[in-house]
Design a protein around this motif. Structure first.
Motif, PDB file in Angstrom:
ATOM      1  N   GLU A  32       0.943  -1.234   0.084  1.00  0.00           N
ATOM      2  CA  GLU A  32       0.000   0.191   0.077  1.00  0.00           C
ATOM      3  C   GLU A  32       0.991   1.142  -0.067  1.00  0.00           C
ATOM      4  OE1 GLU A  32      -2.788  -0.113   3.177  1.00  0.00           O
ATOM      5  OE2 GLU A  32      -3.698  -1.836   2.366  1.00  0.00           O
ATOM      6  N   GLU A  33       2.118   1.099   0.903  1.00  0.00           N
ATOM      7  CA  GLU A  33       2.969   2.302   0.799  1.00  0.00           C
ATOM      8  C   GLU A  33       3.788   2.681  -0.551  1.00  0.00           C
ATOM      9  OE1 GLU A  33       5.500   2.001   4.126  1.00  0.00           O
ATOM     10  OE2 GLU A  33       3.920   1.648   5.514  1.00  0.00           O
ATOM     11  N   ASP A  34       3.893   1.625  -1.345  1.00  0.00           N
ATOM     12  CA  ASP A  34       4.858   1.660  -2.712  1.00  0.00           C
ATOM     13  C   ASP A  34       4.107   0.763  -3.547  1.00  0.00           C
ATOM     14  OD1 ASP A  34       6.656   2.103  -4.246  1.00  0.00           O
ATOM     15  OD2 ASP A  34       8.255   0.846  -3.521  1.00  0.00           O
ATOM     16  N   PRO A  35       2.999   1.375  -4.136  1.00  0.00           N
ATOM     17  CA  PRO A  35       2.307   0.302  -5.169  1.00  0.00           C
ATOM     18  C   PRO A  35       2.856   0.389  -6.743  1.00  0.00           C
ATOM     19  CG  PRO A  35       1.245   2.798  -4.878  1.00  0.00           C
ATOM     20  CD  PRO A  35       2.477   2.392  -3.955  1.00  0.00           C
ATOM     21  N   ARG A  36       4.079   0.092  -6.658  1.00  0.00           N
ATOM     22  CA  ARG A  36       4.768  -0.317  -7.851  1.00  0.00           C
ATOM     23  C   ARG A  36       3.840  -1.084  -9.019  1.00  0.00           C
ATOM     24  NH1 ARG A  36      10.763  -0.852  -6.709  1.00  0.00           N
ATOM     25  NH2 ARG A  36      10.751  -0.127  -4.577  1.00  0.00           N
TER      26      ARG A  36
END
Length: 94
Positions: free
Chosen positions: A90-94
């Motif tokens: 959720e923090e880093d949706p690459r």
């Protein structure tokens, strides 16, 4: 990850352990069902061995080098690994 039968393993376990020491992950099967996964005791796969042992993750055709590319999260002993991974996504949706 290579696969061998219990019978093959019983013929020469030292050779199988030598392969694992060199970094190879080995599945041991009985009647076509995986009954054990042998992982190297150090390196990238060491991080995932407890999760495999508890049945929280299953390794398919992964190699030790594949495991080295996976993210590493420091978690307390009582933490939920899946919850931590989902929060990370959720923090880093690459």
């Amino acid at each position: 990850m290579s696969t061998i039968s219990v019978r093959e393993f019983s013929y020469n376990p030292s050779a199988v352990f030598a392969r694992v020491e060199k970094g190879e992950a080995v599945q041991v099967t009985r009647h076509g069902n995986v009954i054990a996964i042998l992982l190297p005791g150090s390196g990238a796969s060491e991080r995932y061995a407890p999760l495999v042992a508890r049945g929280q993750i299953r390794l398919k055709a992964a190699t030790v080098s594949d495991l080295a590319r996976l993210p590493w999260l420091e978690l307390p002993e009582d933490a939920d690994p899946l919850g931590a991974l989902l929060a990370e996504r959720e923090e880093d949706p690459r």
